[in-house]
Design a protein around this motif. Structure first.
Motif, PDB file in Angstrom:
ATOM      1  N   MET A   1       0.839  -1.187   0.000  1.00  0.00           N
ATOM      2  CA  MET A   1       0.000   0.000   0.000  1.00  0.00           C
ATOM      3  C   MET A   1       0.882   1.247   0.000  1.00  0.00           C
ATOM      4  O   MET A   1       1.945   1.253   0.610  1.00  0.00           O
ATOM      5  CB  MET A   1      -0.921  -0.002   1.227  1.00  0.00           C
ATOM      6  N   GLN A   2       0.427   2.313  -0.658  1.00  0.00           N
ATOM      7  CA  GLN A   2       1.188   3.547  -0.746  1.00  0.00           C
ATOM      8  C   GLN A   2       0.866   4.472   0.420  1.00  0.00           C
ATOM      9  O   GLN A   2      -0.275   4.574   0.855  1.00  0.00           O
ATOM     10  CB  GLN A   2       0.890   4.265  -2.059  1.00  0.00           C
ATOM     11  N   CYS A   3       1.905   5.137   0.916  1.00  0.00           N
ATOM     12  CA  CYS A   3       1.720   6.155   1.939  1.00  0.00           C
ATOM     13  C   CYS A   3       0.922   7.307   1.325  1.00  0.00           C
ATOM     14  O   CYS A   3       1.220   7.757   0.219  1.00  0.00           O
ATOM     15  CB  CYS A   3       3.076   6.649   2.433  1.00  0.00           C
ATOM     16  N   GLN A   4      -0.091   7.792   2.032  1.00  0.00           N
ATOM     17  CA  GLN A   4      -0.938   8.852   1.505  1.00  0.00           C
ATOM     18  C   GLN A   4      -0.248  10.215   1.516  1.00  0.00           C
ATOM     19  O   GLN A   4      -0.779  11.166   0.930  1.00  0.00           O
ATOM     20  CB  GLN A   4      -2.238   8.918   2.303  1.00  0.00           C
ATOM     21  N   LYS A   5       0.925  10.290   2.125  1.00  0.00           N
ATOM     22  CA  LYS A   5       1.660  11.558   2.156  1.00  0.00           C
ATOM     23  C   LYS A   5       2.717  11.621   1.066  1.00  0.00           C
ATOM     24  O   LYS A   5       2.775  12.583   0.303  1.00  0.00           O
ATOM     25  CB  LYS A   5       2.312  11.734   3.530  1.00  0.00           C
ATOM     26  N   CYS A   6       3.554  10.572   0.984  1.00  0.00           N
ATOM     27  CA  CYS A   6       4.668  10.608   0.037  1.00  0.00           C
ATOM     28  C   CYS A   6       4.547   9.578  -1.082  1.00  0.00           C
ATOM     29  O   CYS A   6       5.418   9.502  -1.941  1.00  0.00           O
ATOM     30  CB  CYS A   6       5.990  10.394   0.782  1.00  0.00           C
ATOM     31  N   THR A   7       3.482   8.765  -1.056  1.00  0.00           N
ATOM     32  CA  THR A   7       3.188   7.723  -2.051  1.00  0.00           C
ATOM     33  C   THR A   7       4.229   6.600  -2.072  1.00  0.00           C
ATOM     34  O   THR A   7       4.277   5.811  -3.005  1.00  0.00           O
ATOM     35  CB  THR A   7       3.047   8.300  -3.475  1.00  0.00           C
ATOM     36  N   THR A   8       5.072   6.524  -1.038  1.00  0.00           N
ATOM     37  CA  THR A   8       6.046   5.444  -0.957  1.00  0.00           C
ATOM     38  C   THR A   8       5.330   4.132  -0.663  1.00  0.00           C
ATOM     39  O   THR A   8       4.442   4.074   0.190  1.00  0.00           O
ATOM     40  CB  THR A   8       7.079   5.717   0.155  1.00  0.00           C
ATOM     41  N   GLU A   9       5.686   3.072  -1.383  1.00  0.00           N
ATOM     42  CA  GLU A   9       5.086   1.765  -1.150  1.00  0.00           C
ATOM     43  C   GLU A   9       5.567   1.234   0.197  1.00  0.00           C
ATOM     44  O   GLU A   9       6.765   1.144   0.447  1.00  0.00           O
ATOM     45  CB  GLU A   9       5.480   0.792  -2.260  1.00  0.00           C
ATOM     46  N   THR A  10       4.645   0.883   1.078  1.00  0.00           N
ATOM     47  CA  THR A  10       5.001   0.382   2.402  1.00  0.00           C
ATOM     48  C   THR A  10       4.280  -0.921   2.688  1.00  0.00           C
ATOM     49  O   THR A  10       3.085  -1.057   2.403  1.00  0.00           O
ATOM     50  CB  THR A  10       4.675   1.417   3.501  1.00  0.00           C
ATOM     51  N   VAL A  11       5.012  -1.886   3.192  1.00  0.00           N
ATOM     52  CA  VAL A  11       4.455  -3.218   3.437  1.00  0.00           C
ATOM     53  C   VAL A  11       3.465  -3.204   4.584  1.00  0.00           C
ATOM     54  O   VAL A  11       2.397  -3.811   4.525  1.00  0.00           O
ATOM     55  CB  VAL A  11       5.586  -4.226   3.734  1.00  0.00           C
ATOM     56  N   MET A  12       3.811  -2.505   5.655  1.00  0.00           N
ATOM     57  CA  MET A  12       2.929  -2.450   6.824  1.00  0.00           C
ATOM     58  C   MET A  12       2.629  -0.995   7.161  1.00  0.00           C
ATOM     59  O   MET A  12       3.307  -0.373   7.967  1.00  0.00           O
ATOM     60  CB  MET A  12       3.575  -3.142   8.020  1.00  0.00           C
ATOM     61  N   PRO A  13       1.602  -0.418   6.534  1.00  0.00           N
ATOM     62  CA  PRO A  13       1.300   0.989   6.762  1.00  0.00           C
ATOM     63  C   PRO A  13       0.759   1.230   8.171  1.00  0.00           C
ATOM     64  O   PRO A  13       0.179   0.344   8.790  1.00  0.00           O
ATOM     65  CB  PRO A  13       0.229   1.283   5.702  1.00  0.00           C
ATOM     66  N   PHE A  14       0.954   2.430   8.666  1.00  0.00           N
ATOM     67  CA  PHE A  14       0.429   2.829   9.959  1.00  0.00           C
ATOM     68  C   PHE A  14      -0.862   3.595   9.726  1.00  0.00           C
ATOM     69  O   PHE A  14      -0.903   4.531   8.935  1.00  0.00           O
ATOM     70  CB  PHE A  14       1.433   3.714  10.700  1.00  0.00           C
ATOM     71  N   ARG A  15      -1.916   3.213  10.427  1.00  0.00           N
ATOM     72  CA  ARG A  15      -3.197   3.903  10.278  1.00  0.00           C
ATOM     73  C   ARG A  15      -3.312   4.961  11.362  1.00  0.00           C
ATOM     74  O   ARG A  15      -3.271   4.653  12.551  1.00  0.00           O
ATOM     75  CB  ARG A  15      -4.364   2.925  10.374  1.00  0.00           C
ATOM     76  N   CYS A  16      -3.468   6.204  10.960  1.00  0.00           N
ATOM     77  CA  CYS A  16      -3.597   7.292  11.916  1.00  0.00           C
ATOM     78  C   CYS A  16      -4.963   7.214  12.591  1.00  0.00           C
ATOM     79  O   CYS A  16      -6.000   7.219  11.902  1.00  0.00           O
ATOM     80  CB  CYS A  16      -3.441   8.642  11.214  1.00  0.00           C
TER      81      CYS A  16
ATOM     82  N   GLN B   1      -3.553   6.118   5.852  1.00  0.00           N
ATOM     83  CA  GLN B   1      -2.510   5.094   5.919  1.00  0.00           C
ATOM     84  C   GLN B   1      -1.182   5.732   5.510  1.00  0.00           C
ATOM     85  O   GLN B   1      -1.079   6.332   4.440  1.00  0.00           O
ATOM     86  CB  GLN B   1      -2.851   3.943   4.964  1.00  0.00           C
ATOM     87  N   PHE B   2      -0.157   5.574   6.372  1.00  0.00           N
ATOM     88  CA  PHE B   2       1.108   6.258   6.128  1.00  0.00           C
ATOM     89  C   PHE B   2       2.304   5.345   6.386  1.00  0.00           C
ATOM     90  O   PHE B   2       2.194   4.332   7.075  1.00  0.00           O
ATOM     91  CB  PHE B   2       1.213   7.501   7.034  1.00  0.00           C
ATOM     92  N   CYS B   3       3.444   5.743   5.822  1.00  0.00           N
ATOM     93  CA  CYS B   3       4.686   5.019   6.063  1.00  0.00           C
ATOM     94  C   CYS B   3       5.200   5.368   7.457  1.00  0.00           C
ATOM     95  O   CYS B   3       4.650   6.239   8.139  1.00  0.00           O
ATOM     96  CB  CYS B   3       5.732   5.386   5.006  1.00  0.00           C
ATOM     97  N   SER B   4       6.266   4.703   7.882  1.00  0.00           N
ATOM     98  CA  SER B   4       6.787   4.931   9.225  1.00  0.00           C
ATOM     99  C   SER B   4       7.264   6.369   9.420  1.00  0.00           C
ATOM    100  O   SER B   4       7.172   6.916  10.523  1.00  0.00           O
ATOM    101  CB  SER B   4       7.937   3.953   9.513  1.00  0.00           C
ATOM    102  N   HIS B   5       7.760   6.997   8.363  1.00  0.00           N
ATOM    103  CA  HIS B   5       8.263   8.367   8.467  1.00  0.00           C
ATOM    104  C   HIS B   5       7.136   9.376   8.651  1.00  0.00           C
ATOM    105  O   HIS B   5       7.291  10.386   9.345  1.00  0.00           O
ATOM    106  CB  HIS B   5       9.079   8.726   7.225  1.00  0.00           C
ATOM    107  N   HIS B   6       5.980   9.120   8.034  1.00  0.00           N
ATOM    108  CA  HIS B   6       4.861  10.060   8.095  1.00  0.00           C
ATOM    109  C   HIS B   6       3.717   9.571   8.983  1.00  0.00           C
ATOM    110  O   HIS B   6       2.598  10.078   8.892  1.00  0.00           O
ATOM    111  CB  HIS B   6       4.328  10.325   6.678  1.00  0.00           C
ATOM    112  N   ARG B   7       3.991   8.608   9.858  1.00  0.00           N
ATOM    113  CA  ARG B   7       2.932   8.033  10.684  1.00  0.00           C
ATOM    114  C   ARG B   7       2.405   9.003  11.742  1.00  0.00           C
ATOM    115  O   ARG B   7       1.243   8.940  12.125  1.00  0.00           O
ATOM    116  CB  ARG B   7       3.431   6.768  11.387  1.00  0.00           C
ATOM    117  N   LEU B   8       3.254   9.912  12.227  1.00  0.00           N
ATOM    118  CA  LEU B   8       2.841  10.849  13.267  1.00  0.00           C
ATOM    119  C   LEU B   8       1.970  11.957  12.694  1.00  0.00           C
ATOM    120  O   LEU B   8       2.180  12.403  11.564  1.00  0.00           O
ATOM    121  CB  LEU B   8       4.071  11.451  13.950  1.00  0.00           C
ATOM    122  N   PRO B   9       0.976  12.416  13.455  1.00  0.00           N
ATOM    123  CA  PRO B   9       0.086  13.485  12.968  1.00  0.00           C
ATOM    124  C   PRO B   9       0.838  14.713  12.485  1.00  0.00           C
ATOM    125  O   PRO B   9       0.452  15.340  11.494  1.00  0.00           O
ATOM    126  CB  PRO B   9      -0.773  13.796  14.203  1.00  0.00           C
ATOM    127  N   GLU B  10       1.936  15.073  13.182  1.00  0.00           N
ATOM    128  CA  GLU B  10       2.709  16.254  12.798  1.00  0.00           C
ATOM    129  C   GLU B  10       3.361  16.102  11.437  1.00  0.00           C
ATOM    130  O   GLU B  10       3.622  17.087  10.740  1.00  0.00           O
ATOM    131  CB  GLU B  10       3.813  16.533  13.839  1.00  0.00           C
TER     132      GLU B  10
END
Length: 278
Positions: free
Chosen positions: A1-16, A22-31
Motif C-alpha cells: 500500500m502507498q503512503c498517503q503523504k509521500c506515495t512510498t510503497e510500504t508493506v505495513m502501513p500505519f493507520r492514523c 494510511q502512512f509510512c513509518s516516516h509520516h505516521r505521526l500526525p505532525e
C-alpha cells in the motif's frame, strides 16, 4: 500500500487514529502528515519528547503517554479502547444470533434437532470469542514489540456490521480493527503481528472440527461445524494478499511463510465444505 503523504510503497502501513489515513513509518505521526485531527492528537498526547528533524519533520520518543519499555512488560489498555471493544462485541454477538436464527429456519432435515436458543447463544459467544481473540493476538504481539496497539471502531465497518444483522443472506463482521503505531518494527516482528490473528482462527477451526468428530451427534454438532467453518473462513479471508489484509503484509515480507499459512487454512476450509456442505 502507498503512503498517503509521500506515495512510498510500504508493506505495513500505519493507520492514523485521528484522520484514518494510511502512512509510512516516516509520516505516521500526525505532525508529519498534516493530520486534520492534529488538535485531537495533541490533546490526547499526555507526554512526549518532540525532536525536529533536519528535513523539518518531527519525531518523538513515545506516543500517547505510553513508555515503550513499560509496554513490553504487560499488555496495556485504555478506557477508550474498552468502549470501542464493548460496541464491537455487541455487534458481533448480534451477528452470531442472526446467523444462528437463519440457520435454524433453513436447517437440513438430517441434522436433528433444530438449534435451540441455548445453542444459538453458544454459537454467538463462539463467534465473538473468535473475533476478539483474533484482534487481541495482534495487540499482544504488537505491544510485545514495543508498539502502541489499541482496538478502534471504524464508522463504515460498524454501520455495515450493524445493518448485516438484519439483512438476510448478507453477514459481515468488520466493526473495527487493531490500530498499531510507534516505531517501525523489524520484518520478523511485522510478520508475527500480522500472522498472529490468523493462527488463532486456524487453531479454533481445528478444535471445533475435532469436537464434531470426537463427540456423539447432539444439538451442538452442527453448531460446531459452522464454528469451525467460520474460523477457517476468517483465516483464509485475512490471508488474501491484497490491500490492507494481513496476508498482503506477510506475502510481501516472506512468501514462504505466507504459503505455509495459506495452504493449511484453505485446506481446512475446503475439507469442511466438502464433507458437510456438498
Amino acid at each position: 500500500m502507498q503512503c498517503q503523504k509521500c506515495t512510498t510503497e510500504t508493506v505495513m502501513p500505519f493507520r492514523c487514529p485521528f484522520c484514518g489515513g494510511q502512512f509510512c513509518s516516516h509520516h505516521r505521526l500526525p505532525e508529519n502528515h498534516g493530520c486534520i485531527g492534529i488538535n485531537n492528537a495533541k490533546a490526547q498526547t499526555q507526554q512526549r519528547v518532540v525532536i525536529q528533524q533536519s528535513d523539518g519533520s518531527y519525531n518523538y520518543s513515545y506516543v500517547y503517554g505510553q513508555d515503550p519499555y513499560r509496554r513490553q512488560q504487560r499488555i496495556r489498555w485504555s478506557k477508550k479502547e474498552a468502549k470501542h471493544l464493548g460496541v464491537a462485541i455487541a455487534l458481533v454477538i448480534g451477528i452470531g444470533f442472526a446467523i444462528g436464527i437463519s440457520l435454524t429456519t433453513s436447517m437440513y432435515s438430517f441434522w436433528p434437532p433444530l438449534w435451540s436458543w441455548e445453542v444459538i447463544g453458544v454459537f454467538a459467544v463462539i463467534m465473538t470469542m473468535s473475533f476478539l481473540v483474533h484482534e487481541m493476538a495482534h495487540k499482544v504481539m504488537a505491544q510485545k514489540a514495543g508498539m502502541w496497539a489499541e482496538f478502534r471502531l471504524t464508522k463504515l465497518g460498524a454501520i455495515i456490521t450493524f445493518i448485516s444483522i438484519f439483512v438476510p443472506f448478507f453477514k459481515m463482521i468488520a466493526p473495527g480493527a487493531m490500530m498499531i503505531g510507534g516505531h517501525a518494527p523489524s520484518a520478523k516482528n511485522m510478520i508475527k503481528i500480522a500472522i498472529a490473528g490468523v493462527i488463532t482462527n486456524m487453531i479454533f477451526a481445528v478444535v471445533f472440527l475435532s469436537l464434531v468428530f470426537g463427540l456423539p451427534l447432539n444439538a451442538y454438532t452442527l453448531m460446531f461445524v459452522y464454528a469451525a467453518f467460520f474460523n477457517s473462513f476468517m483465516a483464509v479471508f485475512n490471508l488474501i494478499p491484497v490491500g490492507v489484509f494481513d496476508g498482503y503484509k506477510i506475502f510481501m515480507l516472506n512468501k514462504k511463510i505466507w504459503a505455509l499459512a495459506f495452504i493449511p487454512a484453505v485446506s481446512i476450509m475446503a475439507f469442511i465444505w466438502w464433507i458437510f456442505f456438498i
